[in-house]
Design a protein around this motif. Sequence first.
Motif, PDB file in Angstrom:
ATOM      1  N   PHE A 221     -68.475  -2.479 -57.918  1.00 48.56           N
ATOM      2  CA  PHE A 221     -69.926  -2.258 -57.890  1.00 48.56           C
ATOM      3  C   PHE A 221     -70.426  -1.887 -56.493  1.00 48.56           C
ATOM      4  CE2 PHE A 221     -74.405  -3.201 -58.646  1.00 48.56           C
ATOM      5  CZ  PHE A 221     -74.546  -2.648 -59.912  1.00 48.56           C
ATOM      6  N   MET A 222     -71.566  -1.183 -56.475  1.00 47.81           N
ATOM      7  CA  MET A 222     -72.211  -0.840 -55.196  1.00 47.81           C
ATOM      8  C   MET A 222     -72.311  -2.081 -54.309  1.00 47.81           C
ATOM      9  SD  MET A 222     -75.455   1.305 -56.708  1.00 47.81           S
ATOM     10  CE  MET A 222     -75.505   0.812 -58.426  1.00 47.81           C
ATOM     11  N   GLY A 223     -71.992  -1.919 -53.046  1.00 48.69           N
ATOM     12  CA  GLY A 223     -72.181  -3.017 -52.104  1.00 48.69           C
ATOM     13  C   GLY A 223     -71.067  -4.053 -52.108  1.00 48.69           C
TER      14      GLY A 223
ATOM     15  N   GLY B  14     -68.136  -3.589 -50.888  1.00 47.94           N
ATOM     16  CA  GLY B  14     -67.330  -3.446 -49.663  1.00 47.94           C
ATOM     17  C   GLY B  14     -66.210  -2.433 -49.723  1.00 47.94           C
ATOM     18  N   LYS B  15     -66.283  -1.492 -50.676  1.00 45.01           N
ATOM     19  CA  LYS B  15     -65.179  -0.523 -50.847  1.00 45.01           C
ATOM     20  C   LYS B  15     -64.925   0.296 -49.576  1.00 45.01           C
ATOM     21  CE  LYS B  15     -67.536   0.884 -54.077  1.00 45.01           C
ATOM     22  NZ  LYS B  15     -68.495   1.068 -55.062  1.00 45.01           N
ATOM     23  N   THR B  16     -66.011   0.771 -48.962  1.00 48.04           N
ATOM     24  CA  THR B  16     -65.841   1.609 -47.768  1.00 48.04           C
ATOM     25  C   THR B  16     -65.288   0.788 -46.603  1.00 48.04           C
ATOM     26  OG1 THR B  16     -67.626   3.039 -48.516  1.00 48.04           O
ATOM     27  CG2 THR B  16     -67.010   3.227 -46.206  1.00 48.04           C
TER      28      THR B  16
ATOM     29  N   THR C 252     -65.384   8.978 -51.533  1.00 52.38           N
ATOM     30  CA  THR C 252     -65.814  10.057 -52.453  1.00 52.38           C
ATOM     31  C   THR C 252     -67.280  10.445 -52.240  1.00 52.38           C
ATOM     32  OG1 THR C 252     -66.328   8.522 -54.280  1.00 52.38           O
ATOM     33  CG2 THR C 252     -64.092   9.429 -54.203  1.00 52.38           C
ATOM     34  N   ASP C 253     -68.137   9.460 -51.946  1.00 56.42           N
ATOM     35  CA  ASP C 253     -69.550   9.793 -51.703  1.00 56.42           C
ATOM     36  C   ASP C 253     -69.685  10.694 -50.477  1.00 56.42           C
ATOM     37  OD1 ASP C 253     -70.503   8.396 -53.854  1.00 56.42           O
ATOM     38  OD2 ASP C 253     -71.091   6.621 -52.721  1.00 56.42           O
ATOM     39  N   GLN C 254     -68.955  10.315 -49.442  1.00 62.57           N
ATOM     40  CA  GLN C 254     -68.998  11.091 -48.199  1.00 62.57           C
ATOM     41  C   GLN C 254     -68.477  12.510 -48.434  1.00 62.57           C
ATOM     42  OE1 GLN C 254     -70.166   9.659 -45.124  1.00 62.57           O
ATOM     43  NE2 GLN C 254     -70.290  11.874 -44.792  1.00 62.57           N
TER      44      GLN C 254
ATOM     45  N   THR D 120     -75.676  15.934 -62.651  1.00 62.21           N
ATOM     46  CA  THR D 120     -75.041  16.876 -61.711  1.00 62.21           C
ATOM     47  C   THR D 120     -74.158  16.112 -60.733  1.00 62.21           C
ATOM     48  OG1 THR D 120     -76.911  18.361 -61.919  1.00 62.21           O
ATOM     49  CG2 THR D 120     -75.504  18.693 -59.994  1.00 62.21           C
ATOM     50  N   PHE D 121     -74.646  14.960 -60.270  1.00 67.80           N
ATOM     51  CA  PHE D 121     -73.824  14.138 -59.366  1.00 67.80           C
ATOM     52  C   PHE D 121     -72.524  13.735 -60.053  1.00 67.80           C
ATOM     53  CE2 PHE D 121     -72.570   9.837 -57.877  1.00 67.80           C
ATOM     54  CZ  PHE D 121     -72.210  10.178 -56.578  1.00 67.80           C
ATOM     55  N   ARG D 122     -72.588  13.335 -61.323  1.00 70.31           N
ATOM     56  CA  ARG D 122     -71.369  12.935 -62.063  1.00 70.31           C
ATOM     57  C   ARG D 122     -70.430  14.136 -62.235  1.00 70.31           C
ATOM     58  NH1 ARG D 122     -71.691   7.877 -60.739  1.00 70.31           N
ATOM     59  NH2 ARG D 122     -73.587   6.886 -61.447  1.00 70.31           N
ATOM     60  N   HIS D 123     -71.013  15.304 -62.386  1.00 69.54           N
ATOM     61  CA  HIS D 123     -70.212  16.526 -62.483  1.00 69.54           C
ATOM     62  C   HIS D 123     -69.467  16.755 -61.153  1.00 69.54           C
ATOM     63  CE1 HIS D 123     -69.147  20.666 -63.322  1.00 69.54           C
ATOM     64  NE2 HIS D 123     -69.743  21.031 -62.201  1.00 69.54           N
TER      65      HIS D 123
ATOM     66  N   THR E 127     -64.033   4.892 -53.896  1.00 71.05           N
ATOM     67  CA  THR E 127     -64.849   5.660 -54.850  1.00 71.05           C
ATOM     68  C   THR E 127     -66.278   5.133 -54.916  1.00 71.05           C
ATOM     69  OG1 THR E 127     -64.349   4.239 -56.752  1.00 71.05           O
ATOM     70  CG2 THR E 127     -62.795   6.036 -56.296  1.00 71.05           C
ATOM     71  N   GLY E 128     -67.214   6.011 -55.281  1.00 67.15           N
ATOM     72  CA  GLY E 128     -68.566   5.570 -55.588  1.00 67.15           C
ATOM     73  C   GLY E 128     -68.481   4.655 -56.803  1.00 67.15           C
ATOM     74  N   GLY E 129     -69.359   3.662 -56.867  1.00 72.65           N
ATOM     75  CA  GLY E 129     -69.243   2.618 -57.893  1.00 72.65           C
ATOM     76  C   GLY E 129     -69.307   3.077 -59.342  1.00 72.65           C
ATOM     77  N   GLY E 130     -69.737   4.331 -59.584  1.00 78.87           N
ATOM     78  CA  GLY E 130     -69.840   4.794 -60.964  1.00 78.87           C
ATOM     79  C   GLY E 130     -68.709   5.718 -61.369  1.00 78.87           C
ATOM     80  N   LEU E 131     -67.924   6.155 -60.399  1.00 80.03           N
ATOM     81  CA  LEU E 131     -66.932   7.207 -60.679  1.00 80.03           C
ATOM     82  C   LEU E 131     -65.901   6.810 -61.727  1.00 80.03           C
ATOM     83  CD1 LEU E 131     -65.522   9.619 -58.033  1.00 80.03           C
ATOM     84  CD2 LEU E 131     -64.071   8.808 -59.835  1.00 80.03           C
TER      85      LEU E 131
ATOM     86  N   HIS F 170     -80.237   3.682 -49.697  1.00 82.45           N
ATOM     87  CA  HIS F 170     -79.514   4.912 -49.995  1.00 82.45           C
ATOM     88  C   HIS F 170     -78.841   4.927 -51.365  1.00 82.45           C
ATOM     89  CE1 HIS F 170     -76.466   2.256 -48.217  1.00 82.45           C
ATOM     90  NE2 HIS F 170     -75.578   2.945 -48.922  1.00 82.45           N
ATOM     91  N   ARG F 171     -79.211   3.955 -52.227  1.00 76.97           N
ATOM     92  CA  ARG F 171     -78.594   3.952 -53.551  1.00 76.97           C
ATOM     93  C   ARG F 171     -79.647   4.218 -54.623  1.00 76.97           C
ATOM     94  NH1 ARG F 171     -75.736  -0.169 -50.773  1.00 76.97           N
ATOM     95  NH2 ARG F 171     -73.513   0.331 -50.642  1.00 76.97           N
ATOM     96  N   PRO F 172     -79.693   5.475 -55.117  1.00 79.05           N
ATOM     97  CA  PRO F 172     -80.749   5.859 -56.050  1.00 79.05           C
ATOM     98  C   PRO F 172     -80.835   4.966 -57.282  1.00 79.05           C
ATOM     99  CG  PRO F 172     -79.276   7.719 -55.590  1.00 79.05           C
ATOM    100  CD  PRO F 172     -78.746   6.563 -54.841  1.00 79.05           C
ATOM    101  N   LEU F 173     -79.681   4.474 -57.770  1.00 82.00           N
ATOM    102  CA  LEU F 173     -79.717   3.682 -59.006  1.00 82.00           C
ATOM    103  C   LEU F 173     -80.426   2.336 -58.821  1.00 82.00           C
ATOM    104  CD1 LEU F 173     -76.175   4.310 -60.544  1.00 82.00           C
ATOM    105  CD2 LEU F 173     -78.328   5.409 -61.112  1.00 82.00           C
ATOM    106  N   LEU F 174     -80.607   1.939 -57.559  1.00 85.06           N
ATOM    107  CA  LEU F 174     -81.262   0.640 -57.315  1.00 85.06           C
ATOM    108  C   LEU F 174     -82.717   0.811 -56.860  1.00 85.06           C
ATOM    109  CD1 LEU F 174     -78.331  -1.340 -55.619  1.00 85.06           C
ATOM    110  CD2 LEU F 174     -78.974  -1.226 -58.031  1.00 85.06           C
TER     111      LEU F 174
ATOM    112  N   GLU G 218     -72.889  -4.032 -67.945  1.00 81.23           N
ATOM    113  CA  GLU G 218     -72.572  -2.796 -68.654  1.00 81.23           C
ATOM    114  C   GLU G 218     -71.205  -2.244 -68.208  1.00 81.23           C
ATOM    115  OE1 GLU G 218     -74.707   1.315 -68.163  1.00 81.23           O
ATOM    116  OE2 GLU G 218     -76.184  -0.240 -68.685  1.00 81.23           O
ATOM    117  N   ARG G 219     -70.915  -2.374 -66.914  1.00 82.18           N
ATOM    118  CA  ARG G 219     -69.698  -1.760 -66.366  1.00 82.18           C
ATOM    119  C   ARG G 219     -68.463  -2.661 -66.394  1.00 82.18           C
ATOM    120  NH1 ARG G 219     -71.914   1.513 -61.071  1.00 82.18           N
ATOM    121  NH2 ARG G 219     -73.011   3.145 -62.220  1.00 82.18           N
ATOM    122  N   LYS G 220     -68.684  -3.923 -66.732  1.00 83.98           N
ATOM    123  CA  LYS G 220     -67.573  -4.879 -66.713  1.00 83.98           C
ATOM    124  C   LYS G 220     -66.340  -4.376 -67.480  1.00 83.98           C
ATOM    125  CE  LYS G 220     -69.045  -9.270 -66.391  1.00 83.98           C
ATOM    126  NZ  LYS G 220     -69.619 -10.469 -67.009  1.00 83.98           N
TER     127      LYS G 220
END
Length: 179
Positions: free
Chosen positions: A15-17, A19-21, A38-40, A61-64, A83-87, A122-126, A141-143
């Motif tokens: 999930f976002m935040g 600590g992946k990066t 991947t976001d970068q 478009t972002f998912r594309h 990876t970005g948390g939704g990829l 910087h996280r549009p989904l939030l 939802e993502r579990k």
Amino acid sequence: MDQDREIQNIALTGFMGCGKTAVGRVLSKLSGFDFLDTDQFIEDHVGMSIPRIFEERGEDTFRHYERELLAMLADRKNTVIATGGGLLVDQSNMDAMKKYSMIFCLWASSKSIWRRVKDQSHRPLLQTENPKQRIIDLMNERKPAYSKADMLVNTEYRSAKEVAQLIYGQFNQVVNQKV
Ligand code: S3P
């Protein structure tokens, strides 16, 4: 580990935040692997920030762009991919990534996630009226998707370095044993 997998990279999801990066950077130093966020990568290629892509071109478009990037990564070797948390929520993306990467999902509680992201923008989904609840809903939802990673790593009470060491140890074990 499936016989048809050619594990060459370490991929981080979660999930976002979570600590992946930060973990990815330490892991890259530890392993001597390249580091790719991947976001970068998408921001550099599209020439726009993630919030601007969402605002001007929309999430689809972002998912594309994410799917296109994944196709480009197919011949990567010795790379830590944060990876970005939704990829990897998308099953076909998860399957594609699994062919050449061992996937670690970083986990933190919704409380910790909220603490880490609440002052960031910087996280549009939030960017919603109730981001705290949005985190809980999206995490639930993502579990099922996150649980398809090769390994779940609890990041609570662990530094980025400790998480990176744990992941690198597991990766080496699997790659060397080819189990
Ligand atoms: C997203 C996570 C973000 C970024 C975009 C969408 C998601 O990356 O890709 O805002 O769907 O979870 P981080 O997980 O690095 O914040």
